[in-house]
Every structure is written in structure tokens, then in C-alpha cells.
Design a protein around this motif. Structure first.
Motif, mmCIF file in Angstrom:
data_model
loop_
_atom_site.group_PDB
_atom_site.id
_atom_site.type_symbol
_atom_site.label_atom_id
_atom_site.label_comp_id
_atom_site.label_asym_id
_atom_site.label_seq_id
_atom_site.Cartn_x
_atom_site.Cartn_y
_atom_site.Cartn_z
ATOM 1 N N ARG A 14 6.874 4.115 12.775
ATOM 2 C CA ARG A 14 6.463 2.696 12.217
ATOM 3 C C ARG A 14 4.897 2.565 12.800
ATOM 4 N NH1 ARG A 14 11.827 2.282 12.274
ATOM 5 N NH2 ARG A 14 12.860 1.139 10.769
ATOM 6 N N PRO A 17 1.850 3.157 10.077
ATOM 7 C CA PRO A 17 1.752 2.229 9.074
ATOM 8 C C PRO A 17 1.278 0.731 9.834
ATOM 9 C CG PRO A 17 4.247 2.752 9.154
ATOM 10 C CD PRO A 17 3.331 3.739 9.972
ATOM 11 N N ALA A 18 1.679 0.493 10.976
ATOM 12 C CA ALA A 18 1.438 -0.774 11.668
ATOM 13 C C ALA A 18 0.039 -0.515 11.816
ATOM 14 C CB ALA A 18 2.411 -0.681 12.756
ATOM 15 N N ALA A 21 -2.202 -1.066 8.792
ATOM 16 C CA ALA A 21 -2.262 -2.169 8.139
ATOM 17 C C ALA A 21 -3.387 -3.171 9.082
ATOM 18 C CB ALA A 21 -1.150 -2.833 8.201
ATOM 19 N N LEU A 22 -3.238 -2.946 10.258
ATOM 20 C CA LEU A 22 -4.059 -3.707 11.064
ATOM 21 C C LEU A 22 -5.539 -3.368 11.194
ATOM 22 C CD1 LEU A 22 -3.874 -5.887 13.514
ATOM 23 C CD2 LEU A 22 -3.781 -3.935 15.000
ATOM 24 N N ARG B 14 -4.248 -9.567 8.423
ATOM 25 C CA ARG B 14 -3.745 -8.073 8.349
ATOM 26 C C ARG B 14 -2.512 -8.391 9.401
ATOM 27 N NH1 ARG B 14 -9.152 -7.452 7.436
ATOM 28 N NH2 ARG B 14 -9.805 -5.650 6.180
ATOM 29 N N THR B 15 -2.539 -9.510 10.086
ATOM 30 C CA THR B 15 -1.369 -9.531 11.343
ATOM 31 C C THR B 15 -0.070 -9.469 10.724
ATOM 32 O OG1 THR B 15 -2.752 -10.721 12.609
ATOM 33 C CG2 THR B 15 -0.353 -10.659 13.556
ATOM 34 N N PRO B 17 1.186 -8.023 7.618
ATOM 35 C CA PRO B 17 1.449 -6.636 7.256
ATOM 36 C C PRO B 17 1.645 -5.483 8.389
ATOM 37 C CG PRO B 17 -0.840 -7.165 6.359
ATOM 38 C CD PRO B 17 -0.293 -8.360 7.069
ATOM 39 N N ALA B 18 0.820 -5.614 9.303
ATOM 40 C CA ALA B 18 1.006 -5.044 10.579
ATOM 41 C C ALA B 18 2.415 -5.030 11.262
ATOM 42 C CB ALA B 18 -0.280 -5.174 11.671
ATOM 43 N N ALA B 21 5.139 -3.713 8.990
ATOM 44 C CA ALA B 21 5.531 -2.188 9.186
ATOM 45 C C ALA B 21 5.879 -1.938 10.416
ATOM 46 C CB ALA B 21 3.792 -1.588 8.920
ATOM 47 N N LEU B 22 5.684 -2.612 11.545
ATOM 48 C CA LEU B 22 6.016 -2.295 12.645
ATOM 49 C C LEU B 22 7.581 -2.442 12.912
ATOM 50 C CD1 LEU B 22 5.206 -1.122 15.798
ATOM 51 C CD2 LEU B 22 4.952 -3.662 16.409
#
Lengths: 179, 179
Positions: A14, A17-18, A21-22, B14-15, B17-18, B21-22
Motif C-alpha cells: 500500500r 499508491p499512498a 496519491a499524496l 490529496r490526504t 486518497p492517500a 490507499a494506505l
């Protein structure tokens, strides 16, 4: 899928992708600025993670399986990414991170590790004996150390704009713990 | 799109989606465990972020625009999420965070702030006078404080499995800075 291997720390799949996205398309004022002299930018950190995918984790897994404690791991070059990342954009580095991590998790599957393998030992050049299980857990904890660092680097860029709230924002009081 | 507003810290969009994803579908052993007595789980943190989206950021923007320094902000309840999150799954909380954040950024657009508005002042119940610009920057830095915290909470779950590497993993040496 690699993340269904029950011995593998679940966050490993993960982190790419994290971070994607950030950070993807975040303006350079956030991603190319550091926390002062001799500190890293978010861009530097992704380069460092990529170097680990190439030179550290899977090569060390294989070293344990092939040589046990008789041949120590090669030392990890914590500055190699400055050379490797040259002329690459952050988007390229993020693409690389996703690809390398996914290839590495797939390669782990092909190694077909058995529960007993997790207790096999290798030798870290400075820390001494470590198990394969230690190594796989450290891979994930290393991701978290750098996510922790990136959240701090980004917060640092806005440290003056928050005014009096600085007092309440824990991340602005993090010294970095030698990351 | 809200993130094109040039006065708005770019990480804000962005937080969600981040963190999605995490954390989404990460096993409960990672997301429902904390760092010891009186600390939060990753699940708790997402609940807290959602409470901020409902009760803190946009209501305080409006309070500044409507009342300036004459009427202080309502105090922020740092424990409200324990009540609000009851019976919700982590996936539901992550969905809520994405939705609330996106609604809030859209609402900011409708407020049609002008550059001069960013210097307008409100009153924090404990910190005293703060500007609208401080508030918007703090919104993003607060995200980073909690991303910092979540990376530490996840690392903590593997603290024993890393063995001797613990020494090198900065995130395991972070005291939390009162987050």
C-alpha cells in the motif's frame, strides 16, 4: 497476489499508491524543498525508497537463503539515490516505486518461502544476526519511517503560515529521530 | 476544482486518497490497534479527521468572515469522534473523509475569497488572534500531523518483529509530540 502471503506485512503493497496519491502533481514548492541543510526533500525520499527496492530488500532475502550468516549483507548506500535519480521527475520516481515494489512482491512469491524459512538468519554488517522475519518486517517499518518523514517535510513547508497553531501541531515538533 | 485555488495548501485535496490507499482493507490487526493506553488507533484518527471536516475548518472560516475577532471559535472537541464513529467501519469512515473534504473544498470556492480576505482575523479560544490564512494552512498541517501519527501507529504494530533494526527506524523513536 503478493499481499495475501500471510507472513508479509500488509502495508507493503500500500505504500506506493499512498505516496502516489499524496505527492503526484503536487507543486515543486512542496516536493523539492527540504527541512534545512543536510535534509531530504520528498523527491529525495522516493529516490531512496527506489534504491532500497533495487539494492536492499530482495537481495538481502536472497543472501539469507543462499548464505545464511556466513556472508554478511552488502552495506546499504544511503546516498545512492542522489546519483540514480538524476534527471528523473518525481512522477517517474513514483512510477518506478510502484513498479519495483510490485515486481519485488511478485518475486517473493516465486521464492515460495515456508514458515520455517522465516526463522533463518543472515548477518547485517553492523547489527549482527537478524532473521528473515526481521528483514520483512523492517521493509514495512522502513516505509513507515519515510512516510513519517514525508509528512514532516510537507508540514515544514507551511510552518510559518500556521501562525500560533504551530504549538498544537505535533508534526512541527518532530526532530526527525535521525531519519 | 478547489485545489486550483492558489491560496489553498495543495496537499489538502490529496490526504483523503492517500489515507484511503494506505488503510483501506488493511487487516484489523493494523488499523484497530493503538500505541498503548490513552492513544489512538488509525481508525480513531480517521474519525477525528472527519469530525474536523464537520465541526472545525469550514465553520471557523465562516466565523472569521461573519464575526471577525468579536466572537471566538467554538472549542474543538478532540474526543467527539468516539461518539460519531460508533458502529461505522473503517471503510465507511474513509468514504466519509473523501466526501466531506471534497464538499468542504467545494464550499470554499463558493465563498469566493479575495486575497485581502486571507488577512482577516478571528479569535481562537485559547491561542487568541489568528488569520484566515493561518487557519487554511493549519488545516493542511493538521492532516500532516495525523498522517505522521498514522505512520507511527502502523510502525508500532511491527515494533517487535523488526528485531535489531529497531535502532535504525526513526519512526519507532518518535514520542508523538502530544498528537
Amino acid at each position: 497476489m503478493a499481499q495475501t502471503l500471510n507472513y508479509l506485512p500488509a502495508p507493503l503493497a500500500r505504500t506506493p499508491p499512498a505516496l502516489n496519491a499524496l505527492l503526484r502533481d503536487l507543486p515543486d514548492t512542496w516536493t523539492l524543498r527540504n527541512e534545512g541543510p543536510d535534509t531530504w526533500t520528498a523527491y529525495d525520499v522516493i529516490g531512496h525508497l527506489n534504491h532500497g527496492e533495487r539494492a536492499d530488500w530482495i537481495p538481502r532475502v536472497k543472501r539469507i537463503l543462499e548464505s545464511g550468516e556466513t556472508r554478511p549483507f552488502d552495506p546499504f548506500d544511503r546516498f545512492a539515490h542522489f546519483r540514480e535519480s538524476e534527471s528523473k521527475t518525481l512522477s517517474q520516481l513514483l512510477d518506478e516505486f510502484a513498479l519495483l515494489r510490485s515486481q519485488n512482491l511478485a518475486e517473493l512469491v516465486t521464492l515460495n518461502l515456508k514458515p520455517a524459512d522465516l526463522a533463518r538468519r543472515g548477518r547485517h554488517p553492523a547489527l549482527g544476526p537478524v532473521t528473515l522475519s526481521n528483514l520483512l518486517s523492517t521493509w514495512a517499518a522502513h516505509d513507515m519511517t519515510h512516510l513519517h518523514q514525508i509528512s514532516r517535510i510537507l508540514a515544514y513547508q507551511g510552518r510559518e503560515s500556521v501562525g500560533p497553531w504551530s504549538k498544537y501541531l505535533g508534526v512541527l515538533h518532530c526532530s526527525g529521530h535521525s531519519e
